[in-house]
Design an enzyme around this catalytic site. Sequence first.
Site, PDB file in Angstrom:
ATOM      1  N   CYS A   1      46.989  51.920  40.249  1.00 20.62           N
ATOM      2  CA  CYS A   1      45.690  52.013  40.909  1.00 20.62           C
ATOM      3  C   CYS A   1      45.798  52.961  42.110  1.00 20.62           C
ATOM      4  CB  CYS A   1      45.271  50.616  41.369  1.00 20.62           C
ATOM      5  SG  CYS A   1      43.916  50.581  42.551  1.00 20.62           S
ATOM      6  N   GLU A   2      44.901  53.917  42.170  1.00 17.65           N
ATOM      7  CA  GLU A   2      44.960  54.865  43.273  1.00 17.65           C
ATOM      8  C   GLU A   2      44.497  54.260  44.596  1.00 17.65           C
ATOM      9  OE1 GLU A   2      40.768  57.346  43.047  1.00 17.65           O
ATOM     10  OE2 GLU A   2      42.457  58.050  41.838  1.00 17.65           O
TER      11      GLU A   2
ATOM     12  N   HIS B   1      44.213  44.307  36.364  1.00 16.20           N
ATOM     13  CA  HIS B   1      44.504  45.022  37.605  1.00 16.20           C
ATOM     14  C   HIS B   1      45.198  44.088  38.588  1.00 16.20           C
ATOM     15  CE1 HIS B   1      41.910  48.614  36.774  1.00 16.20           C
ATOM     16  NE2 HIS B   1      41.577  47.785  35.801  1.00 16.20           N
TER      17      HIS B   1
ATOM     18  N   CYS C   1      45.908  44.686  41.591  1.00 10.03           N
ATOM     19  CA  CYS C   1      45.266  44.749  42.907  1.00 10.03           C
ATOM     20  C   CYS C   1      44.189  43.672  43.025  1.00 10.03           C
ATOM     21  CB  CYS C   1      44.687  46.135  43.173  1.00 10.03           C
ATOM     22  SG  CYS C   1      43.453  46.683  41.974  1.00 10.03           S
TER      23      CYS C   1
END
Length: 185
Positions: A71-72, A140, A142
């Site tokens: 994830c950026e 994800h 995050c």
Amino acid sequence: MRDLTHGWLSAIGEDPEREGLQRTPQRVAKAWAFLTAGYGRSLSDAAGDAVFAAEGSEMVIVKDIEFYSMCEHHMLPFYGRAHVAYIPDGQILGLSKFARIVDLYARRLQVQERLTTQVADALEELLAPRGVAVLLEGVHLCMAMRGVQKQNSSTTTSAMRGLFRDDARTRAEFMSAVQTTLRGR
């Protein structure tokens, strides 16, 4: 990367010289070189010489292509499965190249939405097919291990081009074919 990792370990209160961490900066540098290898490759590298002239215009689906990306926003992993379909118009692609194309874009700092679109755009550019469909389902970290901490959530993104966008029956055929492989199988 090694110096950054050494400094980061110190910044979080660790001793980068303790036994278990002494080689961590080298391992992290090697891992990040692999995880971001997509920056150093192109679509032609991923496809190689595996585009072939062919008659036929029936749907081709490659399902359950595993992907792993970072994830950026938080630089934490997200991973899942990609399902890719196309309807040829004079050219086909070697099946293993679909996985290579997914990896090409997944091995970069990413968001799932962009990854989905990049795969679809790449197949359009490479093959000029009558249609392309890409569906990604990702988990994800995050979102699972920080923030809202929802471990059982997943994100689904899709990109439809050509006949998959314009013809509801074609889109439904693709969605039906991949439905049995989606999360929970």
